[in-house]
Motif scaffolding. Structure first.
Motif, PDB file in Angstrom:
ATOM      1  N   PHE A 226     -35.369  58.966 -43.280  1.00 52.98           N
ATOM      2  CA  PHE A 226     -35.722  60.443 -43.451  1.00 52.98           C
ATOM      3  C   PHE A 226     -36.970  60.616 -44.319  1.00 52.98           C
ATOM      4  N   VAL A 227     -36.887  59.899 -45.257  1.00 45.89           N
ATOM      5  CA  VAL A 227     -37.966  60.497 -46.342  1.00 45.89           C
ATOM      6  C   VAL A 227     -39.412  59.694 -45.904  1.00 45.89           C
ATOM      7  N   LYS A 228     -39.323  58.680 -45.187  1.00 40.54           N
ATOM      8  CA  LYS A 228     -40.470  57.745 -44.756  1.00 40.54           C
ATOM      9  C   LYS A 228     -41.205  58.673 -43.523  1.00 40.54           C
ATOM     10  N   ARG A 229     -40.013  59.075 -42.535  1.00 45.43           N
ATOM     11  CA  ARG A 229     -40.770  59.712 -41.576  1.00 45.43           C
ATOM     12  C   ARG A 229     -41.347  61.050 -41.882  1.00 45.43           C
ATOM     13  N   ARG A 230     -40.557  61.875 -42.915  1.00 49.69           N
ATOM     14  CA  ARG A 230     -41.117  63.233 -43.229  1.00 49.69           C
ATOM     15  C   ARG A 230     -42.337  62.901 -43.956  1.00 49.69           C
ATOM     16  N   VAL A 231     -42.427  62.026 -44.784  1.00 46.70           N
ATOM     17  CA  VAL A 231     -43.888  61.660 -45.434  1.00 46.70           C
ATOM     18  C   VAL A 231     -44.823  61.418 -44.521  1.00 46.70           C
ATOM     19  N   GLU A 232     -44.632  60.453 -43.587  1.00 43.29           N
ATOM     20  CA  GLU A 232     -45.601  60.219 -42.416  1.00 43.29           C
ATOM     21  C   GLU A 232     -45.842  61.435 -41.611  1.00 43.29           C
ATOM     22  N   ARG A 233     -44.892  62.281 -41.361  1.00 42.31           N
ATOM     23  CA  ARG A 233     -45.240  63.583 -40.435  1.00 42.31           C
ATOM     24  C   ARG A 233     -46.091  64.597 -41.246  1.00 42.31           C
ATOM     25  N   ILE A 234     -45.829  64.737 -42.464  1.00 38.39           N
ATOM     26  CA  ILE A 234     -46.629  65.876 -43.236  1.00 38.39           C
ATOM     27  C   ILE A 234     -47.948  65.439 -44.259  1.00 38.39           C
ATOM     28  N   VAL A 235     -47.675  64.446 -44.926  1.00 38.11           N
ATOM     29  CA  VAL A 235     -48.589  63.947 -45.845  1.00 38.11           C
ATOM     30  C   VAL A 235     -49.897  63.518 -45.599  1.00 38.11           C
ATOM     31  N   PRO A 236     -50.024  62.676 -44.768  1.00 38.19           N
ATOM     32  CA  PRO A 236     -51.300  62.148 -44.412  1.00 38.19           C
ATOM     33  C   PRO A 236     -52.476  63.295 -43.776  1.00 38.19           C
ATOM     34  N   MET A 237     -51.905  64.151 -42.928  1.00 37.77           N
ATOM     35  CA  MET A 237     -52.918  65.127 -42.400  1.00 37.77           C
ATOM     36  C   MET A 237     -53.052  66.266 -43.556  1.00 37.77           C
ATOM     37  N   TYR A 238     -52.123  66.382 -44.197  1.00 38.54           N
ATOM     38  CA  TYR A 238     -52.072  67.313 -45.270  1.00 38.54           C
ATOM     39  C   TYR A 238     -53.312  66.909 -46.478  1.00 38.54           C
ATOM     40  N   TRP A 239     -53.353  65.711 -46.759  1.00 40.91           N
ATOM     41  CA  TRP A 239     -54.041  65.013 -47.687  1.00 40.91           C
ATOM     42  C   TRP A 239     -55.611  65.020 -47.120  1.00 40.91           C
ATOM     43  N   ILE A 240     -55.675  64.896 -45.799  1.00 40.57           N
ATOM     44  CA  ILE A 240     -57.102  64.790 -45.453  1.00 40.57           C
ATOM     45  C   ILE A 240     -57.701  66.186 -45.388  1.00 40.57           C
ATOM     46  N   MET A 241     -57.005  67.262 -44.854  1.00 42.56           N
ATOM     47  CA  MET A 241     -57.351  68.709 -44.734  1.00 42.56           C
ATOM     48  C   MET A 241     -57.677  69.204 -46.137  1.00 42.56           C
ATOM     49  N   THR A 242     -56.641  68.835 -47.193  1.00 39.84           N
ATOM     50  CA  THR A 242     -57.127  69.178 -48.585  1.00 39.84           C
ATOM     51  C   THR A 242     -58.332  68.785 -49.183  1.00 39.84           C
ATOM     52  N   ALA A 243     -58.526  67.262 -48.987  1.00 44.61           N
ATOM     53  CA  ALA A 243     -59.688  66.837 -49.317  1.00 44.61           C
ATOM     54  C   ALA A 243     -60.971  67.177 -48.687  1.00 44.61           C
ATOM     55  N   ALA A 244     -60.775  67.514 -47.284  1.00 47.38           N
ATOM     56  CA  ALA A 244     -61.870  68.171 -46.524  1.00 47.38           C
ATOM     57  C   ALA A 244     -62.398  69.527 -46.998  1.00 47.38           C
ATOM     58  N   THR A 245     -61.289  70.374 -47.568  1.00 57.29           N
ATOM     59  CA  THR A 245     -61.639  71.657 -47.995  1.00 57.29           C
ATOM     60  C   THR A 245     -61.979  71.604 -49.420  1.00 57.29           C
ATOM     61  N   PHE A 246     -61.617  70.732 -50.232  1.00 61.22           N
ATOM     62  CA  PHE A 246     -62.080  70.435 -51.397  1.00 61.22           C
ATOM     63  C   PHE A 246     -63.358  70.027 -51.545  1.00 61.22           C
ATOM     64  N   ALA A 247     -63.991  69.046 -50.540  1.00 59.52           N
ATOM     65  CA  ALA A 247     -65.599  68.860 -50.385  1.00 59.52           C
ATOM     66  C   ALA A 247     -66.338  69.856 -50.096  1.00 59.52           C
ATOM     67  N   LEU A 248     -65.665  70.670 -48.953  1.00 60.78           N
ATOM     68  CA  LEU A 248     -66.633  71.660 -48.317  1.00 60.78           C
ATOM     69  C   LEU A 248     -66.822  72.813 -49.431  1.00 60.78           C
ATOM     70  N   THR A 249     -65.887  73.093 -50.285  1.00 57.65           N
ATOM     71  CA  THR A 249     -66.055  74.298 -51.279  1.00 57.65           C
ATOM     72  C   THR A 249     -67.034  73.653 -52.345  1.00 57.65           C
ATOM     73  N   HIS A 250     -67.404  72.502 -52.265  1.00 55.84           N
ATOM     74  CA  HIS A 250     -68.598  72.011 -53.489  1.00 55.84           C
ATOM     75  C   HIS A 250     -69.871  71.926 -52.568  1.00 55.84           C
ATOM     76  N   ILE A 251     -69.826  72.390 -51.391  1.00 54.53           N
ATOM     77  CA  ILE A 251     -71.379  72.100 -50.874  1.00 54.53           C
ATOM     78  C   ILE A 251     -71.820  73.685 -51.275  1.00 54.53           C
ATOM     79  N   PRO A 252     -73.172  73.696 -52.141  1.00 56.27           N
ATOM     80  CA  PRO A 252     -73.970  74.876 -52.667  1.00 56.27           C
ATOM     81  C   PRO A 252     -74.045  75.760 -51.505  1.00 56.27           C
ATOM     82  N   GLY A 253     -73.784  77.009 -51.885  1.00 61.47           N
ATOM     83  CA  GLY A 253     -73.886  78.145 -50.706  1.00 61.47           C
ATOM     84  C   GLY A 253     -72.900  78.167 -49.564  1.00 61.47           C
ATOM     85  N   LEU A 254     -71.880  77.362 -49.654  1.00 62.45           N
ATOM     86  CA  LEU A 254     -70.847  77.365 -48.587  1.00 62.45           C
ATOM     87  C   LEU A 254     -69.744  78.169 -49.110  1.00 62.45           C
ATOM     88  N   ALA A 255     -68.965  77.960 -50.353  1.00 61.11           N
ATOM     89  CA  ALA A 255     -67.885  78.383 -50.808  1.00 61.11           C
ATOM     90  C   ALA A 255     -68.185  79.840 -51.401  1.00 61.11           C
TER      91      ALA A 255
END
Length: 338
Positions: A75-104
């Motif tokens: 249960f834990v392995k599949r729940r982690v596979e299901r939600i964590v990688p995509m969430y981390w990718i999108m969170t990292a992308a959001t973090f990076a985009l907000t640090h682009i001057p003039g974008l945030a």
């Protein structure tokens, strides 16, 4: 046990929940860029698509925990596979985009906030605190629910009864407060679990239902409790009707269930997609009508989310699934007859 395909209408509801949240965010973001009043006031209700998500999650966890992910480790392995990688990718992308001057347009996040977001712990900073990817607040509730369910599966024989008791006890202890660990919105997971027990543990069902009713009737009518009455209860009814309809007549379509499969990517990606397209449109079409912009931008965000599902999420799940199966073979090699 019912085949997963039986519940295609639940997949459709997942898409509907994601789509109304997308439309809600598209409207408020478009107005923030181009001004004007809400062209579609009904979309203000889109924020409550989250309540439908929570009820569906409760049902799905009982479904998969009763049929496929029957041990806590799986249960834990599949729940982690299901939600964590995509969430981390999108969170990292959001973090990076907000640090682009003039974008945030708002205050940018620091490394500490990023770490809390990646660990699903931004709620520790108090009420009205959102993770880097703001829609991730719902994932923090999902992870809490998964943790309670996994611990219940590992430690008790009546996992669903234990998980429901813990969630309801947390809510009851808060007396209607909106604090994360006691927010009445957590009852909506138990609503979904109760629906699941009707199919998979009929003896437990009346006790689960009684627990939900007693907690709801006991809570003071705060704003957080009102939300459960106004949108959680109807969401539970809608999920029940969808399941009943699937038993009566299997759904024959393909497009809407496929969009339901993509609902997680759509939900995670839409905030970035909406913000970026509004930023570009404010330069090339500064007089864009919100009445036109809202539906067009909503459809654009859904399309981007679907592409991310096809190109990223599906491939991630496929790779992680292969690795898990290989690890299982190494740990438990097949026994061949001599």
């Amino acid at each position: 046990m019912q085949d997963k395909r039986t519940f295609l209408r639940i997949q459709i509801l997942r898409f509907i929940a994601a789509a109304v949240v997308v439309a809600y965010h598209a409207q408020i973001t478009t107005i923030s860029y181009f001004g004007g009043d809400d062209p579609y006031r009904v979309l203000e209700l889109g924020v409550y698509g989250v309540d439908l998500f929570f009820v569906i999650s409760g049902f799905i966890i009982v479904f998969i925990g009763s049929s496929r992910e029957t041990t806590a480790s799986v249960f834990v392995k599949r729940r982690v596979e299901r939600i964590v990688p995509m969430y981390w990718i999108m969170t990292a992308a959001t973090f990076a985009l907000t640090h682009i001057p003039g974008l945030a347009r708002n205050e940018v996040s620091g490394p500490g906030h990023l770490l809390q977001s990646l660990l699903f712990m931004s709620w520790v900073n108090g009420p009205e605190t959102y993770p880097v990817l703001n829609v991730g607040w719902t994932l923090e509730y999902e992870v809490l629910f998964y943790a309670v369910a996994a611990a219940s599966m590992a430690l008790t024989k009546r996992a669903w009864a234990t998980a429901a008791f813990v969630m309801l006890a947390l809510v009851l202890s808060g007396r209607g407060t909106s604090f994360f660990l006691q927010n009445p919105i957590m009852i909506e997971f138990v609503f979904g679990m109760t629906i699941g027990t009707f199919l998979y543990d009929r003896r437990l069902f009346p006790w689960m239902l009684l627990g939900c009713v007693l907690v709801l009737l006991t809570l003071p009518m705060s704003g957080a409790a009102w939300r459960v009455w106004a949108f959680g209860v109807p969401s539970a009814a809608l999920v029940s009707l969808a399941i009943y309809a699937d038993f009566r007549k299997p759904y024959a379509g393909f497009v809407l269930p496929e969009l339901g499969n993509a609902s997680y990517s759509i939900y995670l990606v839409h905030v970035i997609a909406i913000s970026c397209v509004c930023k570009v449109a404010s330069v090339v079409m500064p007089n864009l009508s919100t009445a036109i912009g809202v539906p067009v931008i909503s459809l654009f965000a859904i399309a981007v989310g679907y592409l991310c599902y096809r190109l990223i999420e599906r491939n991630l799940l496929r790779v992680l699934g292969r690795r898990r199966r290989k690890a299982a073979l190494v740990t438990n090699p097949p026994v061949h007859a001599e």
